[in-house]
Design a protein around this motif. Structure first.
Motif, mmCIF file in Angstrom:
data_model
loop_
_atom_site.group_PDB
_atom_site.id
_atom_site.type_symbol
_atom_site.label_atom_id
_atom_site.label_comp_id
_atom_site.label_asym_id
_atom_site.label_seq_id
_atom_site.Cartn_x
_atom_site.Cartn_y
_atom_site.Cartn_z
ATOM 1 N N GLY A 66 0.773 -1.224 -0.039
ATOM 2 C CA GLY A 66 -0.005 -0.030 0.084
ATOM 3 C C GLY A 66 0.925 1.324 -0.170
ATOM 4 N N ALA A 67 1.950 1.165 -0.088
ATOM 5 C CA ALA A 67 2.870 2.426 0.261
ATOM 6 C C ALA A 67 3.517 2.710 -1.098
ATOM 7 C CB ALA A 67 3.996 2.267 1.145
ATOM 8 N N PRO A 68 3.236 3.945 -1.585
ATOM 9 C CA PRO A 68 3.868 4.323 -3.099
ATOM 10 C C PRO A 68 5.529 4.241 -3.055
ATOM 11 C CG PRO A 68 3.189 6.255 -1.713
ATOM 12 C CD PRO A 68 2.834 5.216 -1.125
ATOM 13 N N VAL A 69 5.932 3.777 -4.075
ATOM 14 C CA VAL A 69 7.453 3.971 -4.346
ATOM 15 C C VAL A 69 7.797 5.175 -5.162
ATOM 16 C CG1 VAL A 69 9.527 2.922 -5.533
ATOM 17 C CG2 VAL A 69 8.094 1.553 -3.625
ATOM 18 N N ILE A 70 8.942 5.961 -4.769
ATOM 19 C CA ILE A 70 9.384 7.294 -5.993
ATOM 20 C C ILE A 70 10.830 6.868 -6.059
ATOM 21 C CG2 ILE A 70 9.696 8.576 -3.828
ATOM 22 C CD1 ILE A 70 9.076 10.764 -5.467
ATOM 23 N N SER A 71 11.345 6.855 -7.023
ATOM 24 C CA SER A 71 12.562 6.770 -7.520
ATOM 25 C C SER A 71 13.260 8.028 -8.519
ATOM 26 C CB SER A 71 12.742 5.297 -8.162
ATOM 27 O OG SER A 71 12.242 5.575 -9.510
ATOM 28 N N LYS A 72 12.435 8.801 -8.647
ATOM 29 C CA LYS A 72 12.917 10.032 -9.426
ATOM 30 C C LYS A 72 12.107 11.072 -9.244
ATOM 31 C CE LYS A 72 10.396 8.288 -13.426
ATOM 32 N NZ LYS A 72 9.882 7.342 -12.552
ATOM 33 N N VAL A 73 12.390 12.359 -9.652
ATOM 34 C CA VAL A 73 11.794 13.625 -9.837
ATOM 35 C C VAL A 73 12.085 14.207 -10.979
ATOM 36 C CG1 VAL A 73 11.541 15.850 -8.590
ATOM 37 C CG2 VAL A 73 11.952 13.998 -7.003
ATOM 38 N N ILE A 74 11.092 14.444 -11.581
ATOM 39 C CA ILE A 74 11.353 14.951 -12.942
ATOM 40 C C ILE A 74 10.953 16.566 -12.913
ATOM 41 C CG2 ILE A 74 10.340 14.825 -15.258
ATOM 42 C CD1 ILE A 74 8.939 12.189 -14.620
ATOM 43 N N LEU A 75 11.949 17.217 -13.517
ATOM 44 C CA LEU A 75 12.101 18.644 -13.654
ATOM 45 C C LEU A 75 11.487 18.890 -15.174
ATOM 46 C CD1 LEU A 75 13.762 18.264 -11.101
ATOM 47 C CD2 LEU A 75 14.733 20.395 -11.853
ATOM 48 N N GLU A 76 10.516 19.580 -15.396
ATOM 49 C CA GLU A 76 10.016 19.767 -17.024
ATOM 50 C C GLU A 76 10.260 21.308 -17.110
ATOM 51 O OE1 GLU A 76 6.301 18.541 -17.943
ATOM 52 O OE2 GLU A 76 6.510 16.308 -17.220
ATOM 53 N N LEU A 77 11.315 21.548 -17.746
ATOM 54 C CA LEU A 77 11.596 22.923 -18.005
ATOM 55 C C LEU A 77 10.984 23.460 -19.308
ATOM 56 C CD1 LEU A 77 15.391 22.563 -17.171
ATOM 57 C CD2 LEU A 77 13.405 23.336 -15.634
#
Length: 271
Positions: A22-33
């Motif tokens: 039930g826990a989300p996993v995050i492996s990146k952050v996307i910067l949209e310029l």
């Protein structure tokens, strides 16, 4: 299966199996310029300068959409987000925390658009096109350090590389993009999620009792809409039917489908 394999190929660090149930996993952050290309190049270079000491000289994955946008992926070890807030809100807290640190370190003003702080968007592939053909073209991986120092000349070369990628393979277009990991982001995001409070309940209109029908939503369910149905279904109707009216999931789904089928008579929908 094909979609999952492509996701693993492009985002190899996204491993949902590592998450507690039930826990989300995050492996990146996307910067949209997404400003003018010359400004995007300047901003991307500022972010790279900030992250470089943490990456030992490696470069984050960077893509050019063959139009003007630059997408910069900040990768890190897959991190399960657990805390008192709902999973979708944990994503928002974690992404905002990462953007705040990167923004301050790069000397930029990076705005987090709430509409994009959702798991569906944060797992997106960098080189896909919209089914309706709108938006930018295919994205290509790029190496910013291979571009001229002048942003105008760099923009010209990027557009040329997008049109003739084979001529720039190994220079502007890296043959095998690196996936370096920012070591300090997992601890930051895990601590942020643990302290992330659930969002406040929205105020209810006068005259509507908690748990009862909401007049304006019931009016929508009785109407047919030609556009905006997908977002309305998952942002408004699904939470309303399940959380407010307390309908079982199968009944809520059937009521949404009934509404969608009626609306589809005005224009096709892909729910």
């Amino acid at each position: 299966a094909e979609g999952r394999e492509m996701h693993a190929l492009v985002n190899p660090l996204a491993v949902p199996e590592l998450a507690p149930r039930g826990a989300p996993v995050i492996s990146k952050v996307i910067l949209e310029l997404d400003g003018e290309l010359e400004d995007n190049i300047r901003a991307a270079r500022a972010v790279l300068s900030f992250l470089e000491p943490s990456l030992g000289g490696a470069r984050p994955r960077t893509y050019f959409t063959a139009h003007k946008s630059i997408h910069l992926y900040v990768d890190f070890r897959p991190t399960a987000l657990t805390g008192p807030a709902p999973p979708e809100h944990l994503y928002q807290c974690a992404a905002r925390a990462a953007l705040d640190v990167i923004s301050a370190g790069a000397g930029l003003e990076i705005r987090a658009d709430p509409a994009f702080l959702v798991p569906k968007h944060m797992a997106r592939l960098p080189f896909t096109r919209r089914r309706d053909g709108k938006g930018g073209g295919w994205a290509i991986p790029i190496s910013l350090e291979a571009l001229p120092g002048d942003p105008g000349e760099a923009a010209r070369l990027l557009r040329e590389a997008a049109l003739h990628p084979a001529d720039h393979l190994g220079t502007v277009i890296p043959e095998r993009p690196e996936i370096p990991l920012v070591p300090w982001l997992p601890d930051l995001l895990a601590a942020t999620a643990a302290a992330c409070e659930p969002p406040p309940e929205p105020p209810r209109p006068a005259g509507e009792r908690p748990g009862g029908p909401v007049r304006w939503i019931e009016t929508l369910l009785g109407a047919s809409l030609p556009d905006g149905r997908e977002r309305l279904a998952w942002l408004v109707l699904a939470p309303y039917l399940v959380n407010v009216l307390g309908l079982p999931e199968d009944q809520a789904v059937e009521r949404i489908w009934e509404w969608a089928r009626r609306s589809a008579e005005l224009a096709r929908t892909d729910l």
